[in-house]
Design an enzyme around this catalytic site. Structure first.
Site, PDB file in Angstrom:
ATOM      1  N   ASN A 207      54.975  29.908  34.496  1.00 58.89           N
ATOM      2  CA  ASN A 207      54.807  28.496  34.837  1.00 58.89           C
ATOM      3  C   ASN A 207      54.924  27.674  33.557  1.00 58.89           C
ATOM      4  O   ASN A 207      55.181  28.207  32.477  1.00 58.89           O
ATOM      5  CB  ASN A 207      53.467  28.267  35.542  1.00 58.89           C
ATOM      6  CG  ASN A 207      52.292  28.765  34.717  1.00 58.89           C
ATOM      7  OD1 ASN A 207      52.046  28.296  33.611  1.00 58.89           O
ATOM      8  ND2 ASN A 207      51.561  29.743  35.254  1.00 58.89           N
ATOM      9  N   LYS A 335      37.503  25.309  46.114  1.00 59.50           N
ATOM     10  CA  LYS A 335      37.590  26.299  45.050  1.00 59.50           C
ATOM     11  C   LYS A 335      36.234  26.506  44.384  1.00 59.50           C
ATOM     12  O   LYS A 335      35.854  27.632  44.040  1.00 59.50           O
ATOM     13  CB  LYS A 335      38.621  25.850  44.010  1.00 59.50           C
ATOM     14  CG  LYS A 335      39.000  26.894  42.982  1.00 59.50           C
ATOM     15  CD  LYS A 335      40.189  26.423  42.146  1.00 59.50           C
ATOM     16  CE  LYS A 335      40.686  27.537  41.237  1.00 59.50           C
ATOM     17  NZ  LYS A 335      41.902  27.141  40.481  1.00 59.50           N
TER      18      LYS A 335
END
Length: 400
Positions: A207, A335
Protein backbone atom coordinates in the site's frame (compact mmCIF):
# COMPACT_ATOMS: atom_id res chain seq x y z
CA UNK A 1 7.13 31.28 24.00
CA UNK A 2 9.87 30.44 21.52
CA UNK A 3 12.83 28.39 22.66
CA UNK A 4 16.23 30.04 22.21
CA UNK A 5 19.19 28.29 20.60
CA UNK A 6 22.66 29.77 20.54
CA UNK A 7 24.64 28.45 17.58
CA UNK A 8 28.40 28.75 17.86
CA UNK A 9 30.26 28.63 14.54
CA UNK A 10 34.02 28.07 14.55
CA UNK A 11 36.70 28.34 11.89
CA UNK A 12 36.43 25.14 9.88
CA UNK A 13 35.37 24.48 6.30
CA UNK A 14 32.12 22.94 7.65
CA UNK A 15 31.10 26.43 8.78
CA UNK A 16 29.12 26.78 5.57
CA UNK A 17 26.84 23.96 6.71
CA UNK A 18 25.94 26.00 9.79
CA UNK A 19 24.05 28.38 7.51
CA UNK A 20 21.66 25.59 6.52
CA UNK A 21 21.43 24.53 10.15
CA UNK A 22 20.38 28.07 11.09
CA UNK A 23 17.70 28.04 8.41
CA UNK A 24 16.41 24.63 9.51
CA UNK A 25 16.18 25.68 13.15
CA UNK A 26 14.27 28.83 12.23
CA UNK A 27 11.77 26.68 10.32
CA UNK A 28 11.19 24.81 13.58
CA UNK A 29 10.09 28.15 15.08
CA UNK A 30 13.19 28.49 17.24
CA UNK A 31 14.85 31.78 18.11
CA UNK A 32 18.43 31.38 16.85
CA UNK A 33 21.35 33.58 17.90
CA UNK A 34 24.67 33.00 16.14
CA UNK A 35 28.09 33.61 17.66
CA UNK A 36 31.10 33.26 15.37
CA UNK A 37 34.79 33.07 16.09
CA UNK A 38 36.98 35.49 14.17
CA UNK A 39 38.33 32.58 12.10
CA UNK A 40 34.81 31.45 11.19
CA UNK A 41 34.19 34.79 9.45
CA UNK A 42 36.94 33.87 6.98
CA UNK A 43 34.73 31.02 5.74
CA UNK A 44 31.22 32.53 5.94
CA UNK A 45 30.17 36.16 6.24
CA UNK A 46 28.31 37.17 9.41
CA UNK A 47 25.76 38.81 7.11
CA UNK A 48 24.69 35.35 5.95
CA UNK A 49 23.78 34.31 9.49
CA UNK A 50 22.22 37.68 10.28
CA UNK A 51 19.92 37.33 7.28
CA UNK A 52 18.95 33.76 8.21
CA UNK A 53 18.56 34.26 11.97
CA UNK A 54 17.14 37.78 12.03
CA UNK A 55 19.64 38.76 14.74
CA UNK A 56 22.95 40.57 14.80
CA UNK A 57 25.82 38.06 14.82
CA UNK A 58 28.22 38.30 17.77
CA UNK A 59 31.92 38.07 17.00
CA UNK A 60 33.81 40.67 19.05
CA UNK A 61 33.48 40.66 22.82
CA UNK A 62 33.99 44.42 22.83
CA UNK A 63 31.74 45.37 19.91
CA UNK A 64 30.62 48.97 20.65
CA UNK A 65 27.70 48.74 18.19
CA UNK A 66 25.60 46.69 20.58
CA UNK A 67 23.25 48.32 23.04
CA UNK A 68 24.83 48.66 26.46
CA UNK A 69 24.59 45.41 28.36
CA UNK A 70 26.97 42.57 29.09
CA UNK A 71 26.36 40.73 25.84
CA UNK A 72 27.76 37.32 26.72
CA UNK A 73 25.81 37.21 30.01
CA UNK A 74 22.62 38.40 28.33
CA UNK A 75 22.76 35.69 25.65
CA UNK A 76 23.72 33.05 28.20
CA UNK A 77 20.61 33.78 30.27
CA UNK A 78 18.33 33.48 27.22
CA UNK A 79 19.64 30.17 25.95
CA UNK A 80 17.76 26.90 26.20
CA UNK A 81 20.44 25.07 24.21
CA UNK A 82 23.96 26.06 23.17
CA UNK A 83 25.27 24.12 20.17
CA UNK A 84 28.67 24.53 18.53
CA UNK A 85 28.67 23.29 14.94
CA UNK A 86 31.26 22.91 13.64
CA UNK A 87 33.54 22.68 16.67
CA UNK A 88 37.26 22.78 15.80
CA UNK A 89 40.00 21.08 17.80
CA UNK A 90 41.16 24.49 18.99
CA UNK A 91 37.77 25.52 20.42
CA UNK A 92 37.20 22.06 21.92
CA UNK A 93 40.53 22.41 23.74
CA UNK A 94 39.54 25.85 25.05
CA UNK A 95 36.18 24.56 26.28
CA UNK A 96 37.79 21.60 28.04
CA UNK A 97 40.14 23.92 29.92
CA UNK A 98 37.56 26.60 30.67
CA UNK A 99 39.28 29.28 28.62
CA UNK A 100 37.21 32.32 27.64
CA UNK A 101 39.10 34.60 25.27
CA UNK A 102 36.41 35.53 22.73
CA UNK A 103 32.64 36.03 22.57
CA UNK A 104 31.91 32.37 21.81
CA UNK A 105 33.93 30.80 24.61
CA UNK A 106 32.96 33.54 27.09
CA UNK A 107 29.25 33.03 26.45
CA UNK A 108 29.66 29.25 26.49
CA UNK A 109 31.30 29.38 29.91
CA UNK A 110 28.54 31.63 31.25
CA UNK A 111 25.74 29.36 30.03
CA UNK A 112 24.04 26.84 32.32
CA UNK A 113 21.79 25.35 29.62
CA UNK A 114 22.26 22.06 27.74
CA UNK A 115 25.39 22.19 25.59
CA UNK A 116 25.99 20.25 22.38
CA UNK A 117 29.41 19.90 20.71
CA UNK A 118 29.64 18.83 17.05
CA UNK A 119 33.30 18.18 16.16
CA UNK A 120 34.55 18.64 12.58
CA UNK A 121 38.22 18.48 11.62
CA UNK A 122 40.93 16.46 9.92
CA UNK A 123 41.01 12.79 10.92
CA UNK A 124 44.46 13.06 12.45
CA UNK A 125 43.41 16.01 14.60
CA UNK A 126 40.24 14.25 15.71
CA UNK A 127 42.03 11.02 16.59
CA UNK A 128 44.86 12.81 18.39
CA UNK A 129 44.86 11.63 22.03
CA UNK A 130 44.65 15.22 23.25
CA UNK A 131 41.48 15.92 21.25
CA UNK A 132 39.95 12.64 22.37
CA UNK A 133 40.76 13.41 26.01
CA UNK A 134 39.22 16.87 25.66
CA UNK A 135 36.03 15.36 24.24
CA UNK A 136 35.92 12.85 27.09
CA UNK A 137 36.27 15.69 29.60
CA UNK A 138 33.42 17.63 28.03
CA UNK A 139 31.20 14.54 27.95
CA UNK A 140 32.00 13.76 31.59
CA UNK A 141 30.86 17.28 32.46
CA UNK A 142 27.44 16.60 30.99
CA UNK A 143 27.86 18.00 27.50
CA UNK A 144 26.43 16.14 24.54
CA UNK A 145 28.89 15.12 21.84
CA UNK A 146 27.50 14.53 18.34
CA UNK A 147 30.17 12.31 16.84
CA UNK A 148 31.77 13.29 13.56
CA UNK A 149 30.84 11.41 10.41
CA UNK A 150 33.19 9.51 8.10
CA UNK A 151 33.86 10.22 4.44
CA UNK A 152 35.90 12.39 2.09
CA UNK A 153 37.29 15.39 3.96
CA UNK A 154 38.06 18.83 2.57
CA UNK A 155 41.80 18.10 2.89
CA UNK A 156 41.43 15.15 0.53
CA UNK A 157 41.76 12.48 3.21
CA UNK A 158 39.12 9.83 3.72
CA UNK A 159 38.19 9.10 7.31
CA UNK A 160 36.32 10.31 10.35
CA UNK A 161 36.04 14.05 10.85
CA UNK A 162 33.15 15.33 8.74
CA UNK A 163 30.48 17.31 10.54
CA UNK A 164 27.62 15.00 11.49
CA UNK A 165 24.60 15.15 9.16
CA UNK A 166 22.43 18.16 9.94
CA UNK A 167 19.43 15.91 10.55
CA UNK A 168 21.37 14.22 13.36
CA UNK A 169 22.38 17.56 14.90
CA UNK A 170 18.84 18.89 14.65
CA UNK A 171 17.52 15.73 16.28
CA UNK A 172 19.96 16.18 19.17
CA UNK A 173 18.83 19.79 19.60
CA UNK A 174 15.17 18.76 19.55
CA UNK A 175 15.79 16.17 22.28
CA UNK A 176 17.70 18.69 24.38
CA UNK A 177 14.88 21.25 24.19
CA UNK A 178 12.36 18.86 25.72
CA UNK A 179 12.98 18.99 29.46
CA UNK A 180 9.95 17.12 30.77
CA UNK A 181 9.98 13.32 30.40
CA UNK A 182 6.43 12.15 31.18
CA UNK A 183 7.10 8.71 29.68
CA UNK A 184 10.29 8.06 31.63
CA UNK A 185 10.40 4.46 32.84
CA UNK A 186 7.79 3.28 30.32
CA UNK A 187 8.24 0.95 27.37
CA UNK A 188 6.50 1.94 24.15
CA UNK A 189 6.00 -0.34 21.15
CA UNK A 190 5.17 1.37 17.85
CA UNK A 191 4.51 -0.09 14.41
CA UNK A 192 4.86 1.88 11.20
CA UNK A 193 4.87 1.69 7.42
CA UNK A 194 3.47 -0.84 4.97
CA UNK A 195 4.02 -4.57 4.62
CA UNK A 196 5.07 -6.36 1.45
CA UNK A 197 3.30 -9.60 0.55
CA UNK A 198 5.37 -11.47 -2.02
CA UNK A 199 3.76 -12.84 -5.18
CA UNK A 200 7.04 -14.12 -6.60
CA UNK A 201 10.73 -13.15 -6.31
CA UNK A 202 9.99 -9.91 -8.21
CA UNK A 203 6.50 -8.69 -7.29
CA UNK A 204 4.59 -8.00 -4.11
CA UNK A 205 1.32 -6.55 -2.82
CA UNK A 206 1.57 -3.43 -0.68
CA UNK A 207 0.00 0.00 0.00
CA UNK A 208 1.01 3.67 -0.06
CA UNK A 209 2.00 4.01 3.60
CA UNK A 210 5.21 6.03 4.08
CA UNK A 211 5.60 5.26 7.80
CA UNK A 212 5.77 8.96 8.71
CA UNK A 213 3.05 8.86 11.37
CA UNK A 214 4.50 5.85 13.17
CA UNK A 215 8.02 7.25 13.05
CA UNK A 216 6.76 10.57 14.44
CA UNK A 217 5.13 8.73 17.36
CA UNK A 218 8.27 6.70 18.06
CA UNK A 219 10.40 9.85 17.99
CA UNK A 220 8.03 11.76 20.29
CA UNK A 221 7.93 8.85 22.75
CA UNK A 222 11.74 8.76 22.79
CA UNK A 223 11.89 12.53 23.36
CA UNK A 224 9.54 12.11 26.31
CA UNK A 225 11.86 9.59 27.93
CA UNK A 226 10.34 6.24 26.97
CA UNK A 227 12.29 3.17 25.95
CA UNK A 228 10.94 2.74 22.42
CA UNK A 229 10.84 -0.15 19.99
CA UNK A 230 9.83 0.63 16.42
CA UNK A 231 8.68 -2.31 14.30
CA UNK A 232 8.34 -1.11 10.73
CA UNK A 233 7.82 -2.36 7.22
CA UNK A 234 9.94 -1.17 4.27
CA UNK A 235 10.22 2.65 4.28
CA UNK A 236 12.55 5.31 2.92
CA UNK A 237 12.86 6.96 6.35
CA UNK A 238 16.19 7.03 8.23
CA UNK A 239 16.51 5.04 11.44
CA UNK A 240 15.71 6.98 14.60
CA UNK A 241 18.56 7.51 17.04
CA UNK A 242 17.92 6.12 20.49
CA UNK A 243 15.14 3.81 19.31
CA UNK A 244 15.31 0.03 18.96
CA UNK A 245 14.81 -0.45 15.23
CA UNK A 246 13.15 -3.67 14.09
CA UNK A 247 12.63 -3.83 10.31
CA UNK A 248 10.21 -6.42 8.94
CA UNK A 249 8.75 -7.14 5.53
CA UNK A 250 5.52 -9.12 5.60
CA UNK A 251 2.43 -9.07 7.78
CA UNK A 252 3.54 -12.36 9.29
CA UNK A 253 6.99 -11.07 10.22
CA UNK A 254 5.42 -7.95 11.71
CA UNK A 255 3.05 -10.10 13.77
CA UNK A 256 5.94 -12.16 15.12
CA UNK A 257 7.94 -9.05 16.03
CA UNK A 258 4.96 -7.43 17.78
CA UNK A 259 3.91 -10.53 19.69
CA UNK A 260 7.45 -11.07 20.99
CA UNK A 261 7.49 -7.57 22.52
CA UNK A 262 3.86 -6.81 23.40
CA UNK A 263 3.83 -8.35 26.87
CA UNK A 264 6.68 -6.14 28.11
CA UNK A 265 5.26 -2.89 26.69
CA UNK A 266 3.23 -0.29 28.56
CA UNK A 267 1.91 1.50 25.46
CA UNK A 268 1.34 -0.32 22.17
CA UNK A 269 0.60 1.97 19.24
CA UNK A 270 -0.25 0.22 15.98
CA UNK A 271 0.23 2.85 13.26
CA UNK A 272 1.38 0.42 10.54
CA UNK A 273 -0.74 -0.21 7.45
CA UNK A 274 -0.61 -3.99 7.56
CA UNK A 275 -1.85 -5.96 4.56
CA UNK A 276 -5.23 -7.59 5.14
CA UNK A 277 -4.52 -10.27 2.55
CA UNK A 278 -1.51 -12.24 1.36
CA UNK A 279 -1.14 -14.72 -1.54
CA UNK A 280 -2.06 -18.31 -0.71
CA UNK A 281 1.10 -19.34 -2.52
CA UNK A 282 4.26 -17.43 -3.38
CA UNK A 283 5.73 -18.52 -6.70
CA UNK A 284 9.36 -19.63 -6.49
CA UNK A 285 10.06 -18.23 -9.95
CA UNK A 286 8.92 -15.04 -11.68
CA UNK A 287 5.33 -15.37 -12.89
CA UNK A 288 5.28 -15.10 -16.69
CA UNK A 289 2.80 -13.12 -18.77
CA UNK A 290 -0.02 -15.00 -20.45
CA UNK A 291 -2.53 -14.02 -23.10
CA UNK A 292 -5.52 -14.74 -20.89
CA UNK A 293 -6.61 -13.51 -17.47
CA UNK A 294 -4.50 -14.13 -14.42
CA UNK A 295 -6.20 -15.03 -11.18
CA UNK A 296 -4.64 -14.46 -7.80
CA UNK A 297 -5.91 -16.31 -4.73
CA UNK A 298 -5.48 -14.50 -1.44
CA UNK A 299 -5.96 -15.42 2.20
CA UNK A 300 -6.46 -13.27 5.29
CA UNK A 301 -3.42 -12.25 7.26
CA UNK A 302 -3.44 -12.46 11.02
CA UNK A 303 -5.20 -9.52 12.65
CA UNK A 304 -2.35 -8.20 14.79
CA UNK A 305 -4.33 -5.46 16.53
CA UNK A 306 -7.12 -7.85 17.53
CA UNK A 307 -4.67 -10.51 18.73
CA UNK A 308 -2.81 -8.00 20.90
CA UNK A 309 -6.11 -6.60 22.19
CA UNK A 310 -7.30 -10.04 23.28
CA UNK A 311 -4.05 -10.67 25.17
CA UNK A 312 -3.34 -7.25 26.68
CA UNK A 313 -3.25 -6.79 30.42
CA UNK A 314 -5.43 -4.33 32.31
CA UNK A 315 -2.39 -2.11 32.89
CA UNK A 316 -1.51 -1.78 29.20
CA UNK A 317 -2.82 0.74 26.65
CA UNK A 318 -3.50 -0.31 23.07
CA UNK A 319 -3.94 2.32 20.35
CA UNK A 320 -4.95 1.42 16.81
CA UNK A 321 -5.42 3.40 13.61
CA UNK A 322 -8.33 3.36 11.17
CA UNK A 323 -8.05 4.82 7.69
CA UNK A 324 -11.28 4.85 5.71
CA UNK A 325 -12.82 6.43 2.63
CA UNK A 326 -16.40 6.27 3.93
CA UNK A 327 -18.34 5.87 7.20
CA UNK A 328 -15.19 6.77 9.09
CA UNK A 329 -16.50 7.23 12.63
CA UNK A 330 -18.92 4.31 12.57
CA UNK A 331 -16.26 1.90 11.34
CA UNK A 332 -13.66 3.26 13.75
CA UNK A 333 -16.01 2.75 16.70
CA UNK A 334 -16.71 -0.80 15.55
CA UNK A 335 -12.98 -1.37 15.34
CA UNK A 336 -12.48 -0.02 18.86
CA UNK A 337 -14.82 -2.68 20.25
CA UNK A 338 -13.88 -5.61 18.04
CA UNK A 339 -10.14 -5.18 18.51
CA UNK A 340 -10.38 -4.57 22.30
CA UNK A 341 -8.42 -1.33 21.85
CA UNK A 342 -8.35 1.60 24.28
CA UNK A 343 -8.42 4.19 21.53
CA UNK A 344 -8.63 4.32 17.75
CA UNK A 345 -7.14 7.14 15.70
CA UNK A 346 -9.40 7.61 12.69
CA UNK A 347 -8.67 9.58 9.55
CA UNK A 348 -10.26 9.87 6.13
CA UNK A 349 -7.90 9.16 3.26
CA UNK A 350 -9.77 11.60 1.01
CA UNK A 351 -9.71 14.52 3.39
CA UNK A 352 -7.33 17.34 2.51
CA UNK A 353 -4.20 17.28 4.63
CA UNK A 354 -4.65 13.67 5.78
CA UNK A 355 -3.55 10.34 4.42
CA UNK A 356 -0.44 8.61 3.16
CA UNK A 357 2.92 10.15 2.38
CA UNK A 358 2.35 13.72 3.60
CA UNK A 359 3.60 15.61 6.65
CA UNK A 360 0.23 16.58 8.14
CA UNK A 361 -2.80 14.72 9.42
CA UNK A 362 -6.31 15.42 10.65
CA UNK A 363 -7.77 12.76 12.94
CA UNK A 364 -10.59 11.92 15.29
CA UNK A 365 -9.66 10.03 18.45
CA UNK A 366 -12.27 7.42 19.40
CA UNK A 367 -12.45 6.05 22.96
CA UNK A 368 -15.11 4.30 24.99
CA UNK A 369 -16.08 7.66 26.48
CA UNK A 370 -16.49 9.59 23.23
CA UNK A 371 -15.00 11.16 20.14
CA UNK A 372 -12.51 14.01 19.90
CA UNK A 373 -11.78 15.68 16.58
CA UNK A 374 -8.31 17.21 16.40
CA UNK A 375 -7.40 20.03 14.00
CA UNK A 376 -5.07 19.67 11.04
CA UNK A 377 -1.49 19.58 12.31
CA UNK A 378 1.96 18.28 11.53
CA UNK A 379 2.37 14.60 12.23
CA UNK A 380 5.21 15.46 14.65
CA UNK A 381 2.79 17.59 16.71
CA UNK A 382 -0.02 15.06 16.45
CA UNK A 383 2.31 12.39 17.84
CA UNK A 384 2.59 14.26 21.14
CA UNK A 385 -1.18 14.80 21.29
CA UNK A 386 -1.79 11.07 20.86
CA UNK A 387 0.83 10.18 23.48
CA UNK A 388 -0.84 12.57 25.94
CA UNK A 389 -4.11 10.71 25.53
CA UNK A 390 -2.48 7.28 25.79
CA UNK A 391 -0.68 8.33 28.96
CA UNK A 392 -3.90 9.69 30.50
CA UNK A 393 -5.63 6.35 29.91
CA UNK A 394 -2.65 4.47 31.33
CA UNK A 395 -2.65 6.58 34.50
CA UNK A 396 -6.39 6.08 34.90
CA UNK A 397 -5.99 2.30 34.58
CA UNK A 398 -3.16 2.14 37.08
CA UNK A 399 -4.96 4.27 39.64
CA UNK A 400 -7.90 1.89 39.79
Amino acid sequence: MKKTVILGVTGGIAAYKAAQLTSDLKKLDLDVHVIMTRNATEFVSPLTFETLSGHRVSVDTFDRNFEYHVQHVSLAKQADVFVIAPATANVIAKLAQGLADDMLTTTFLACSCTKIICPAMNTGMLENPTTQENLRLLKARGMRIVEADSGLLACGDVGKGRLAPLAVIEDEIEQALIKEKPLAGLKVLVTAGPTWEALDPVRYLTNHSSGKMGYAIAKAARNWGAKVTLVHGPTALPALRGVEDQPVTSAQSMAEAVFSRASESDLIIKAAAVADYTPVETASEKIKKTDGEFQLTLKRTQDILKAVGERKRDDQVLCGFAMETEQLLARARTKLASKHADLIVANDLRESGAGFGIDTNRVTVITASGEEMLPLMRKEDLAYELLKRCLAILKEKREK
